[in-house]
Design a protein around this motif. Structure first.
Motif, short mmCIF file in Angstrom:
data_model
loop_
_atom_site.label_atom_id
_atom_site.label_comp_id
_atom_site.label_asym_id
_atom_site.label_seq_id
_atom_site.Cartn_x
_atom_site.Cartn_y
_atom_site.Cartn_z
N ARG A 1 -14.46 -8.33 16.40
CA ARG A 1 -14.14 -7.01 15.84
C ARG A 1 -14.93 -6.77 14.56
N ALA A 2 -15.05 -5.52 14.20
CA ALA A 2 -15.75 -5.15 12.95
C ALA A 2 -15.05 -5.82 11.77
N LEU A 3 -15.83 -6.30 10.82
CA LEU A 3 -15.26 -7.05 9.70
C LEU A 3 -14.28 -6.22 8.88
N ARG A 4 -14.50 -4.91 8.84
CA ARG A 4 -13.59 -4.07 8.05
C ARG A 4 -12.18 -4.03 8.63
N SER A 5 -12.03 -4.45 9.91
CA SER A 5 -10.71 -4.43 10.54
C SER A 5 -9.88 -5.66 10.20
N PHE A 6 -10.49 -6.67 9.57
CA PHE A 6 -9.76 -7.89 9.23
C PHE A 6 -8.82 -7.62 8.06
N PRO A 7 -7.69 -8.34 7.99
CA PRO A 7 -6.70 -8.12 6.92
C PRO A 7 -7.10 -8.79 5.60
N TRP A 8 -8.21 -8.34 5.02
CA TRP A 8 -8.74 -8.98 3.81
C TRP A 8 -7.79 -8.84 2.63
N GLN A 9 -7.16 -7.66 2.50
CA GLN A 9 -6.27 -7.46 1.36
C GLN A 9 -5.07 -8.41 1.43
N ALA B 1 1.95 -16.73 6.74
CA ALA B 1 0.65 -17.39 6.86
C ALA B 1 0.24 -17.51 8.32
N SER B 2 1.20 -17.83 9.20
CA SER B 2 0.90 -17.95 10.63
C SER B 2 0.44 -16.62 11.21
N ARG B 3 1.11 -15.54 10.80
CA ARG B 3 0.71 -14.21 11.28
C ARG B 3 -0.69 -13.84 10.79
N LEU B 4 -0.98 -14.19 9.53
CA LEU B 4 -2.30 -13.89 8.98
C LEU B 4 -3.38 -14.67 9.73
N LEU B 5 -3.13 -15.94 9.99
CA LEU B 5 -4.09 -16.76 10.73
C LEU B 5 -4.30 -16.22 12.13
N GLN B 6 -3.22 -15.82 12.78
CA GLN B 6 -3.32 -15.28 14.13
C GLN B 6 -4.13 -13.99 14.14
N SER B 7 -3.95 -13.17 13.11
CA SER B 7 -4.68 -11.92 13.01
C SER B 7 -6.18 -12.18 12.87
N PHE B 8 -6.54 -13.14 12.01
CA PHE B 8 -7.95 -13.50 11.84
C PHE B 8 -8.51 -14.06 13.14
N GLU B 9 -7.74 -14.93 13.79
CA GLU B 9 -8.21 -15.56 15.02
C GLU B 9 -8.52 -14.52 16.09
N ARG B 10 -7.58 -13.60 16.35
CA ARG B 10 -7.76 -12.61 17.40
C ARG B 10 -8.95 -11.70 17.13
N ARG B 11 -9.09 -11.26 15.89
CA ARG B 11 -10.19 -10.36 15.55
C ARG B 11 -11.54 -11.06 15.64
N LEU C 1 -9.39 -23.07 4.69
CA LEU C 1 -9.77 -24.08 5.68
C LEU C 1 -9.08 -23.80 7.02
N ASP C 2 -7.82 -23.36 6.95
CA ASP C 2 -7.10 -23.01 8.19
C ASP C 2 -7.77 -21.83 8.89
N ILE C 3 -8.21 -20.85 8.10
CA ILE C 3 -8.89 -19.69 8.69
C ILE C 3 -10.19 -20.11 9.36
N LEU C 4 -10.91 -21.01 8.73
CA LEU C 4 -12.15 -21.51 9.34
C LEU C 4 -11.86 -22.19 10.67
N GLN C 5 -10.78 -22.96 10.73
CA GLN C 5 -10.43 -23.64 11.97
C GLN C 5 -10.06 -22.64 13.07
N LYS C 6 -9.50 -21.51 12.70
CA LYS C 6 -9.10 -20.50 13.67
C LYS C 6 -10.23 -19.55 14.06
N THR C 7 -11.36 -19.62 13.31
CA THR C 7 -12.45 -18.68 13.56
C THR C 7 -13.75 -19.43 13.88
N VAL C 8 -14.53 -19.73 12.86
CA VAL C 8 -15.84 -20.35 13.08
C VAL C 8 -15.74 -21.67 13.83
N LYS C 9 -14.69 -22.45 13.53
CA LYS C 9 -14.55 -23.77 14.14
C LYS C 9 -13.60 -23.78 15.33
N HIS C 10 -13.19 -22.61 15.78
CA HIS C 10 -12.34 -22.53 16.96
C HIS C 10 -13.08 -23.15 18.15
#
Length: 305
Positions: free
Chosen positions: A24-32, A9-19, A47-56
């Motif tokens: 980055r283009a949305l297709r590059s995000f690890p959606w699957q 989960a931490s790796r997934l959150l970090q991946s979303f945060e960096r992109r 909610l964690d993803i929102l905190q790492k992205t939109v609410k960063h």
């Protein structure tokens, strides 16, 4: 959560945060990977993803473009729900003499509450007063599985845009009528989709028989307390709906609003008291799906009709 799951989960959150921070283009995000993780996780991951992205903190201070944020959120919402809501709306707050061509904050807030509380709408007939662009109703139709949904408004251009948005989201629209077809159990298309109707309702002239014909189980409205005249008209409609139930169980009613003018809100509760309608405040919900000003003071009242 097991240690290995926590690491994933931490790796997934970090991946979303960096992109996201790099736009980055949305297709590059690890959606699957997100979809796979959501099968075993609750909404907390979103909610964690929102905190790492939109609410960063960086995005709050230096927000990305509105278009990029909306596209990202649309894709994010699609993952837990398997669907998304697409809207056509005006870019102007007031257009053609109406405010109904744009989505207001309380509509987003009510949609979030509905998504968190789907049982309030599942297999029930919903009447929305003042639907505007239709976001709240479309979210309920897609996420909460009502039996039937009646969108309503009074302005011709709003109704035209509303019908377009309903079709844009793949819902079948029954022919316009004063009330929906009088066969609550009958659905001629996909049984998983609600019967959807658009009704033109002018609160100042609508009659008791017209309102009684809808036979709603749930009544909702969002951002309709914007002036004293509208408040008085709304309370009159709610009082009429309450009086015309006869032997039917009284519908649940939820009114969402942004507190812009406390006097207008007090007028609403005062007029409810005069009409014999009791109410209670609905606790704040935990869903944070839409990009609106969170510091705005918003409230949902549940009315006992």
């Amino acid at each position: 959560m097991a240690p290995e799951e926590s690491v994933e989960a931490s790796r997934l959150l970090q991946s979303f945060e960096r992109r996201f921070l790099a736009a980055r283009a949305l297709r590059s995000f690890p959606w699957q990977s997100l979809e796979e993780k959501l099968r075993d996780s609750g909404p907390e991951l979103l909610l964690d993803i929102l905190q790492k992205t939109v609410k960063h903190p960086l995005c709050v201070k230096h927000p990305p473009s509105v278009k990029y944020t909306r596209c990202f959120l649309s894709e994010l919402i699609r993952k837990p729900s398997g669907d998304s809501v697409t809207l056509s709306e005006s870019s102007a707050i007031i257009s053609h003499g109406t405010t109904g061509l744009v989505t207001w904050n309380a509509a987003l807030y009510l949609a979030e509450w509905a998504i968190e509380n789907p049982a309030a709408f599942t297999h029930r007939t919903v009447l929305e007063l003042g639907s505007g662009a239709g976001l709240t109703g479309l979210a309920i139709c897609k996420m909460c599985h009502p039996r039937a949904y009646v969108f309503s408004d009074c302005h011709g251009l709003v109704l035209e845009q509303l019908r377009g948005n309903i079709l844009l989201n793949g819902l079948l629209l029954e022919s316009d009528a004063t009330a929906p077809a009088q066969h609550p159990g009958h659905n001629t298309h996909n049984t998983e989709s609600p019967r959807v109707t658009v009704a033109q309702l002018d609160w100042d002239i609508v009659t008791a028989p017209q309102l009684a014909a809808f036979q709603p189980d749930v009544i909702i409205a969002a951002d309709v307390l914007y002036c004293p005249e509208t408040v008085l008209s709304l309370v009159r409609v709610l009082q009429t709906l309450s009086a015309c139930q006869k032997d039917r169980q009284a519908p649940d009613a939820y009114i969402a609003f942004t507190i812009r003018n406390p006097e207008t809100c007090r007028l609403f509760t005062t007029e409810l008291g005069k009409a014999g309608i009791s109410w209670e405040a609905v606790p704040r919900h935990n869903q944070k799906l839409f990009p609106y000003e969170e510091h705005s003071e918003m409230e949902i009242l549940k009315l006992m009709l």
